[in-house]
Design a protein around this motif. Structure first.
Motif, mmCIF file in Angstrom:
data_model
loop_
_atom_site.group_PDB
_atom_site.id
_atom_site.type_symbol
_atom_site.label_atom_id
_atom_site.label_comp_id
_atom_site.label_asym_id
_atom_site.label_seq_id
_atom_site.Cartn_x
_atom_site.Cartn_y
_atom_site.Cartn_z
ATOM 1 N N GLN A 44 0.895 -1.061 -0.024
ATOM 2 C CA GLN A 44 0.026 0.059 -0.028
ATOM 3 C C GLN A 44 0.940 1.215 -0.062
ATOM 4 O O GLN A 44 1.850 1.121 0.677
ATOM 5 C CB GLN A 44 -0.843 0.190 1.180
ATOM 6 C CG GLN A 44 -2.030 -0.988 1.162
ATOM 7 C CD GLN A 44 -2.687 -0.997 2.701
ATOM 8 O OE1 GLN A 44 -2.294 -0.307 3.273
ATOM 9 N NE2 GLN A 44 -3.782 -1.923 2.388
ATOM 10 N N PRO A 45 0.492 2.419 -0.672
ATOM 11 C CA PRO A 45 1.315 3.516 -0.823
ATOM 12 C C PRO A 45 1.083 4.109 0.769
ATOM 13 O O PRO A 45 0.111 3.893 1.467
ATOM 14 C CB PRO A 45 0.445 4.535 -1.841
ATOM 15 C CG PRO A 45 -0.634 3.824 -1.908
ATOM 16 C CD PRO A 45 -0.709 2.417 -1.749
ATOM 17 N N ASN A 46 2.107 4.983 1.191
ATOM 18 C CA ASN A 46 1.716 5.641 2.187
ATOM 19 C C ASN A 46 0.851 6.656 2.486
ATOM 20 O O ASN A 46 0.609 7.496 1.214
ATOM 21 C CB ASN A 46 3.370 6.548 2.475
ATOM 22 C CG ASN A 46 4.413 5.768 2.805
ATOM 23 O OD1 ASN A 46 4.315 4.300 2.963
ATOM 24 N ND2 ASN A 46 5.665 6.284 2.658
ATOM 25 N N PRO A 47 0.029 6.928 3.511
ATOM 26 C CA PRO A 47 -1.107 7.573 3.380
ATOM 27 C C PRO A 47 -0.489 9.438 3.577
ATOM 28 O O PRO A 47 0.478 9.405 3.904
ATOM 29 C CB PRO A 47 -1.720 7.229 4.942
ATOM 30 C CG PRO A 47 -0.858 6.458 5.729
ATOM 31 C CD PRO A 47 0.316 5.860 4.636
ATOM 32 N N ALA A 48 -1.330 10.003 2.967
ATOM 33 C CA ALA A 48 -0.872 11.493 3.239
ATOM 34 C C ALA A 48 -0.796 12.175 4.530
ATOM 35 O O ALA A 48 0.358 12.621 4.713
ATOM 36 C CB ALA A 48 -2.049 12.421 2.467
ATOM 37 N N ALA A 49 -1.689 11.653 5.411
ATOM 38 C CA ALA A 49 -1.470 12.096 6.809
ATOM 39 C C ALA A 49 -0.528 11.008 7.583
ATOM 40 O O ALA A 49 -1.111 9.707 7.490
ATOM 41 C CB ALA A 49 -3.022 12.479 7.411
ATOM 42 N N PRO A 50 0.289 11.348 8.461
ATOM 43 C CA PRO A 50 1.085 10.260 9.406
ATOM 44 C C PRO A 50 -0.197 9.587 10.445
ATOM 45 O O PRO A 50 -1.018 10.432 10.785
ATOM 46 C CB PRO A 50 2.169 10.992 9.824
ATOM 47 C CG PRO A 50 1.586 12.482 9.940
ATOM 48 C CD PRO A 50 0.613 12.674 8.847
ATOM 49 N N PRO A 51 0.290 8.562 10.555
ATOM 50 C CA PRO A 51 -0.775 7.576 11.296
ATOM 51 C C PRO A 51 -0.673 8.062 12.829
ATOM 52 O O PRO A 51 0.409 8.696 13.073
ATOM 53 C CB PRO A 51 -0.669 6.379 11.125
ATOM 54 C CG PRO A 51 0.979 6.283 10.599
ATOM 55 C CD PRO A 51 0.843 7.304 9.830
ATOM 56 N N LYS A 52 -1.688 8.165 13.564
ATOM 57 C CA LYS A 52 -1.630 8.331 14.912
ATOM 58 C C LYS A 52 -1.148 7.084 15.621
ATOM 59 O O LYS A 52 -1.747 5.839 15.275
ATOM 60 C CB LYS A 52 -2.827 8.822 15.700
ATOM 61 C CG LYS A 52 -3.195 10.132 14.802
ATOM 62 C CD LYS A 52 -4.553 10.532 15.429
ATOM 63 C CE LYS A 52 -4.665 11.971 14.964
ATOM 64 N NZ LYS A 52 -6.062 12.533 15.263
ATOM 65 N N ILE A 53 -0.199 7.219 16.648
ATOM 66 C CA ILE A 53 0.412 6.137 17.383
ATOM 67 C C ILE A 53 -0.061 6.268 18.962
ATOM 68 O O ILE A 53 0.396 7.480 19.413
ATOM 69 C CB ILE A 53 1.906 5.787 17.255
ATOM 70 C CG1 ILE A 53 2.399 5.460 15.782
ATOM 71 C CG2 ILE A 53 2.389 4.872 18.322
ATOM 72 C CD1 ILE A 53 3.759 5.398 15.524
ATOM 73 N N GLN A 54 -0.456 5.140 19.242
ATOM 74 C CA GLN A 54 -0.822 5.268 20.861
ATOM 75 C C GLN A 54 0.129 4.237 21.501
ATOM 76 O O GLN A 54 -0.218 2.875 21.309
ATOM 77 C CB GLN A 54 -2.361 4.690 21.027
ATOM 78 C CG GLN A 54 -2.673 4.751 22.516
ATOM 79 C CD GLN A 54 -4.215 4.423 22.667
ATOM 80 O OE1 GLN A 54 -5.177 3.960 21.815
ATOM 81 N NE2 GLN A 54 -4.784 4.352 23.685
ATOM 82 N N LEU A 55 0.840 4.791 22.496
ATOM 83 C CA LEU A 55 1.722 4.222 23.202
ATOM 84 C C LEU A 55 1.059 3.572 24.621
ATOM 85 O O LEU A 55 0.647 4.501 25.311
ATOM 86 C CB LEU A 55 2.874 4.718 23.638
ATOM 87 C CG LEU A 55 3.818 5.037 22.304
ATOM 88 C CD1 LEU A 55 4.998 5.832 22.726
ATOM 89 C CD2 LEU A 55 4.041 3.987 21.685
ATOM 90 N N VAL A 56 0.809 2.271 24.740
ATOM 91 C CA VAL A 56 -0.058 1.980 25.851
ATOM 92 C C VAL A 56 1.065 1.291 26.676
ATOM 93 O O VAL A 56 1.899 0.259 26.589
ATOM 94 C CB VAL A 56 -1.146 0.832 25.451
ATOM 95 C CG1 VAL A 56 -1.658 0.180 26.925
ATOM 96 C CG2 VAL A 56 -1.851 1.331 24.502
ATOM 97 N N THR A 57 1.013 1.701 28.196
ATOM 98 C CA THR A 57 1.828 0.912 29.001
ATOM 99 C C THR A 57 1.092 0.000 29.860
ATOM 100 O O THR A 57 0.204 0.195 30.455
ATOM 101 C CB THR A 57 2.513 2.080 30.255
ATOM 102 O OG1 THR A 57 3.011 3.000 29.239
ATOM 103 C CG2 THR A 57 3.545 1.697 31.106
ATOM 104 N N THR A 58 1.696 -1.228 29.913
ATOM 105 C CA THR A 58 0.780 -2.342 30.592
ATOM 106 C C THR A 58 1.311 -2.122 31.810
ATOM 107 O O THR A 58 2.173 -1.825 32.375
ATOM 108 C CB THR A 58 1.456 -3.717 29.831
ATOM 109 O OG1 THR A 58 2.875 -3.884 30.127
ATOM 110 C CG2 THR A 58 1.073 -3.689 28.428
ATOM 111 N N PRO A 59 0.461 -3.037 32.715
ATOM 112 C CA PRO A 59 0.629 -3.037 34.214
ATOM 113 C C PRO A 59 2.115 -3.453 34.621
ATOM 114 O O PRO A 59 2.688 -3.073 35.671
ATOM 115 C CB PRO A 59 -0.445 -3.929 34.962
ATOM 116 C CG PRO A 59 -1.645 -3.621 33.774
ATOM 117 C CD PRO A 59 -0.702 -3.599 32.625
#
Length: 150
Positions: A53-68
């Motif tokens: 797939q080509p790169n999307p125009a807008a950068p994807p949003k990344i959610q960093l989740v800290t586990t317990p």
């Protein structure tokens, strides 16, 4: 560092962060190929579709989740073992009480795939190069014949 299959090797800006994060390449299957413990997050077919797939125009949003069970620690010793399926990194701290008495207290072992190990090598090399550009060359003590760097 997050391993996200749809962000293969791209640099992505995290919301609220001014630094770019290098995303490690997803190996197309389980995080630990030798021990399939149900941690699969995709299939090789999914990875191939994403790679084409080509790169999307807008950068994807990344959610960093800290586990317990997330922990941060300091290590001044990293031992590496390699086999056909994976690399094993064992982190520890060196405690030298006398010139002839060295103890290494290992506290964490992590398995990574060969692809993840190579991606980690690349990310570390980029960051060491940037660090040395900003602060000067990192000097290492001479290596022993066994290749161990203290």
């Amino acid at each position: 560092m997050a391993v996200v299959p749809h962000l293969l090797g791209r640099k992505t800006q995290i919301t609220g962060c001014t630094k770019f994060v290098n995303i490690l390449k997803f190996d197309g299957g389980c995080f630990h190929p030798r021990r399939n413990s149900g941690l699969c997050v995709g299939s090789p077919d999914d990875t191939l579709k994403v790679m084409n797939q080509p790169n999307p125009a807008a950068p994807p949003k990344i959610q960093l989740v800290t586990t317990p069970d997330y922990r941060e620690n300091y290590a001044n010793s990293v031992q590496v073992r390699v086999n056909l399926w994976d690399f094993f990194l064992m982190f520890g701290r060196v405690n030298q009480t006398a010139p002839d008495n060295v103890a290494i207290h290992n506290f964490q072992g992590i398995y990574v795939s060969p692809q993840q190990a190579k991606a980690l090598l690349n990310v570390l090399q980029q960051n060491v190069t940037q660090y040395e550009s900003a602060f000067g060359e990192i000097k290492l003590e001479p290596q022993t014949p066994e290749g161990i760097v203290q």
